[in-house]
Design a protein around this motif. Structure first.
Motif, PDB file in Angstrom:
ATOM      1  N   ARG A  85       0.790  -1.230   0.000  1.00  6.34           N
ATOM      2  CA  ARG A  85       0.000   0.000   0.000  1.00  6.34           C
ATOM      3  C   ARG A  85       0.826   1.286   0.000  1.00  6.34           C
ATOM      4  O   ARG A  85       0.262   2.372  -0.043  1.00  6.34           O
ATOM      5  CB  ARG A  85      -0.934   0.013   1.217  1.00  6.34           C
ATOM      6  CG  ARG A  85      -1.908  -1.160   1.249  1.00  6.34           C
ATOM      7  CD  ARG A  85      -2.934  -1.030   2.351  1.00  6.34           C
ATOM      8  NE  ARG A  85      -3.865  -2.159   2.347  1.00  6.34           N
ATOM      9  CZ  ARG A  85      -3.845  -3.159   3.208  1.00  6.34           C
ATOM     10  NH1 ARG A  85      -2.935  -3.166   4.176  1.00  6.34           N
ATOM     11  NH2 ARG A  85      -4.725  -4.146   3.126  1.00  6.34           N
ATOM     12  N   GLY A 104      -3.382  -3.995  -4.626  1.00  9.18           N
ATOM     13  CA  GLY A 104      -4.829  -4.120  -4.684  1.00  9.18           C
ATOM     14  C   GLY A 104      -5.553  -2.837  -4.369  1.00  9.18           C
ATOM     15  O   GLY A 104      -5.802  -1.996  -5.234  1.00  9.18           O
ATOM     16  N   SER A 105      -5.884  -2.631  -3.095  1.00  9.99           N
ATOM     17  CA  SER A 105      -6.706  -1.490  -2.681  1.00  9.99           C
ATOM     18  C   SER A 105      -6.121  -0.160  -3.121  1.00  9.99           C
ATOM     19  O   SER A 105      -6.845   0.744  -3.564  1.00  9.99           O
ATOM     20  CB  SER A 105      -6.872  -1.506  -1.158  1.00  9.99           C
ATOM     21  OG  SER A 105      -7.406  -2.734  -0.715  1.00  9.99           O
ATOM     22  N   LEU A 108      -6.889   1.175  -6.614  1.00  3.97           N
ATOM     23  CA  LEU A 108      -8.224   1.765  -6.759  1.00  3.97           C
ATOM     24  C   LEU A 108      -8.312   3.121  -6.073  1.00  3.97           C
ATOM     25  O   LEU A 108      -8.800   4.090  -6.661  1.00  3.97           O
ATOM     26  CB  LEU A 108      -9.275   0.825  -6.162  1.00  3.97           C
ATOM     27  CG  LEU A 108     -10.681   1.402  -5.978  1.00  3.97           C
ATOM     28  CD1 LEU A 108     -11.307   1.713  -7.333  1.00  3.97           C
ATOM     29  CD2 LEU A 108     -11.570   0.441  -5.194  1.00  3.97           C
ATOM     30  N   LYS A 109      -7.819   3.189  -4.855  1.00  6.71           N
ATOM     31  CA  LYS A 109      -8.011   4.391  -4.052  1.00  6.71           C
ATOM     32  C   LYS A 109      -7.056   5.528  -4.410  1.00  6.71           C
ATOM     33  O   LYS A 109      -7.377   6.695  -4.222  1.00  6.71           O
ATOM     34  CB  LYS A 109      -7.854   4.040  -2.565  1.00  6.71           C
ATOM     35  CG  LYS A 109      -8.917   3.066  -2.067  1.00  6.71           C
ATOM     36  CD  LYS A 109      -8.718   2.744  -0.598  1.00  6.71           C
ATOM     37  CE  LYS A 109      -9.812   1.820  -0.071  1.00  6.71           C
ATOM     38  NZ  LYS A 109      -9.636   1.500   1.363  1.00  6.71           N
ATOM     39  N   VAL A 136     -15.450  -3.896  -7.410  1.00  2.76           N
ATOM     40  CA  VAL A 136     -14.128  -4.049  -6.820  1.00  2.76           C
ATOM     41  C   VAL A 136     -14.231  -4.141  -5.300  1.00  2.76           C
ATOM     42  O   VAL A 136     -14.870  -3.306  -4.655  1.00  2.76           O
ATOM     43  CB  VAL A 136     -13.205  -2.873  -7.213  1.00  2.76           C
ATOM     44  CG1 VAL A 136     -11.851  -3.005  -6.519  1.00  2.76           C
ATOM     45  CG2 VAL A 136     -13.024  -2.822  -8.724  1.00  2.76           C
ATOM     46  N   THR A 138     -12.061  -4.271  -1.642  1.00  3.11           N
ATOM     47  CA  THR A 138     -10.814  -3.698  -1.143  1.00  3.11           C
ATOM     48  C   THR A 138     -10.556  -4.135   0.291  1.00  3.11           C
ATOM     49  O   THR A 138     -11.387  -4.802   0.919  1.00  3.11           O
ATOM     50  CB  THR A 138     -10.855  -2.153  -1.197  1.00  3.11           C
ATOM     51  OG1 THR A 138     -11.906  -1.684  -0.324  1.00  3.11           O
ATOM     52  CG2 THR A 138     -11.111  -1.665  -2.617  1.00  3.11           C
ATOM     53  N   ASP A 139      -9.383  -3.720   0.794  1.00  4.08           N
ATOM     54  CA  ASP A 139      -9.028  -3.910   2.203  1.00  4.08           C
ATOM     55  C   ASP A 139      -9.149  -5.362   2.637  1.00  4.08           C
ATOM     56  O   ASP A 139      -9.850  -5.719   3.575  1.00  4.08           O
ATOM     57  CB  ASP A 139      -9.894  -3.021   3.114  1.00  4.08           C
ATOM     58  CG  ASP A 139      -9.740  -1.549   2.772  1.00  4.08           C
ATOM     59  OD1 ASP A 139      -8.653  -1.010   3.035  1.00  4.08           O
ATOM     60  OD2 ASP A 139     -10.679  -0.962   2.204  1.00  4.08           O
ATOM     61  N   TRP A 141     -10.554  -7.730   1.048  1.00 10.07           N
ATOM     62  CA  TRP A 141     -11.885  -8.226   0.679  1.00 10.07           C
ATOM     63  C   TRP A 141     -12.930  -7.913   1.739  1.00 10.07           C
ATOM     64  O   TRP A 141     -14.045  -8.416   1.683  1.00 10.07           O
ATOM     65  CB  TRP A 141     -11.868  -9.729   0.393  1.00 10.07           C
ATOM     66  CG  TRP A 141     -11.026 -10.123  -0.766  1.00 10.07           C
ATOM     67  CD1 TRP A 141     -10.332  -9.320  -1.610  1.00 10.07           C
ATOM     68  CD2 TRP A 141     -10.786 -11.450  -1.231  1.00 10.07           C
ATOM     69  NE1 TRP A 141      -9.674 -10.051  -2.566  1.00 10.07           N
ATOM     70  CE2 TRP A 141      -9.933 -11.367  -2.348  1.00 10.07           C
ATOM     71  CE3 TRP A 141     -11.211 -12.713  -0.817  1.00 10.07           C
ATOM     72  CZ2 TRP A 141      -9.489 -12.483  -3.050  1.00 10.07           C
ATOM     73  CZ3 TRP A 141     -10.781 -13.824  -1.508  1.00 10.07           C
ATOM     74  CH2 TRP A 141      -9.930 -13.718  -2.613  1.00 10.07           C
ATOM     75  N   THR A 144     -16.524  -3.605  -0.093  1.00  6.88           N
ATOM     76  CA  THR A 144     -16.868  -3.633  -1.510  1.00  6.88           C
ATOM     77  C   THR A 144     -17.149  -2.214  -1.966  1.00  6.88           C
ATOM     78  O   THR A 144     -17.970  -1.508  -1.373  1.00  6.88           O
ATOM     79  CB  THR A 144     -18.107  -4.514  -1.771  1.00  6.88           C
ATOM     80  OG1 THR A 144     -17.865  -5.833  -1.291  1.00  6.88           O
ATOM     81  CG2 THR A 144     -18.404  -4.578  -3.263  1.00  6.88           C
ATOM     82  N   SER A 145     -16.457  -1.776  -3.027  1.00  8.35           N
ATOM     83  CA  SER A 145     -16.589  -0.413  -3.520  1.00  8.35           C
ATOM     84  C   SER A 145     -17.781  -0.297  -4.472  1.00  8.35           C
ATOM     85  O   SER A 145     -18.497  -1.273  -4.726  1.00  8.35           O
ATOM     86  CB  SER A 145     -15.312   0.002  -4.251  1.00  8.35           C
ATOM     87  OG  SER A 145     -15.248  -0.646  -5.520  1.00  8.35           O
TER      88      SER A 145
END
Length: 242
Positions: A85, A104-105, A108-109, A136, A138-139, A141, A144-145
């Protein structure tokens, strides 16, 4: 098609989760290096590692020794995801000898940050797109965004020319031995020309054959080879990954 045998790590041990649920964990012995060597002996040319502790925000160093040993004792290119991250994590993990990291997260963020990290480490960073009902997650799983997975893939192509790949996981299929979400994979393949790695639910030899027919560049295999439903050497043979 490339085959990436998965080794999921928690507290330094090899485990598998069902649908990413930490309360549904199966532990496969004490030493993940044994599996890494076994998969190499069966023909694996690369490995996919997941740091489940770091993914959930727990101790990010809990699995570092295991990762270091897997890289050193197999000599295989290894990619790893889970808790990647920030820049410090990227630097420290690449220093372990990992060939590629899965973000991953943060992809997106913080898309601009991810693009800058891909530019600084060309070919070393992949985006992990984990989807629940097409959206998607995140975090680790846990969240959920509202972003469709296909939309994120298209945005990544526009912003990150140096991205190495997309690892696409359908959470509903992961660890469930129910086969991949072929429709979701096809939608993702149609949405972007970024190399795609299919993850989650690859259970039977027919699944592998279908992914090959779809032209999928790579696939991760996990629980099915631990439970003996598929033999890794046969998976590799079907995939043409000799």
């Amino acid at each position: 098609m490339e085959i990436w045998p998965a080794i999921d790590l928690r507290h330094g041990k090899p485990v598998r989760l069902r649908q990413g649920d930490y309360d549904q964990q199966t532990t496969f012995g004490d030493d993940p290096v044994e599996f890494a060597i076994k998969w190499k002996e069966l023909g694996a040319k690369r490995l996919h590692l997941v740091d489940l502790d770091a993914a959930r925000g727990d101790d990010p160093t809990a699995n570092r020794d295991a990762v270091r040993r897997i890289v050193a004792e197999t000599g295989l290119p290894c990619q790893m995801g889970g808790g990647v991250r920030d820049e410090a994590a990227i630097e420290s993990l690449l220093a372990l000898g990992l060939a590629r990291l899965v973000v991953g997260s943060a992809a997106l963020k913080r898309p601009d940050w991810f693009a800058s990290m891909c530019d600084a480490n060309p070919g070393k960073l992949a985006a992990g797109i984990d989807a629940r009902d097409g959206m998607v997650a995140t975090d680790g799983w846990l969240e959920t965004s509202t972003t469709p997975a296909v939309e994120l893939a298209q945005d990544l192509r526009k912003k990150t020319p140096n991205i190495a790949a997309i690892i696409y996981t359908d959470i509903a299929r992961d660890g469930m031995m129910s086969g991949p979400n072929f429709d979701g994979l096809q939608q993702m393949a149609d949405a972007t020309d970024i190399p795609l790695v299919a993850s989650g639910g690859v259970t039977h030899y027919d699944d592998v054959s279908k992914l090959v027919e779809m032209g999928m560049p790579a696939a991760i295999v996990g629980r099915s080879i631990y439970d003996g439903v598929m033999q890794l050497d046969q998976v590799i043979e079907i995939a043409g990954d000799r």
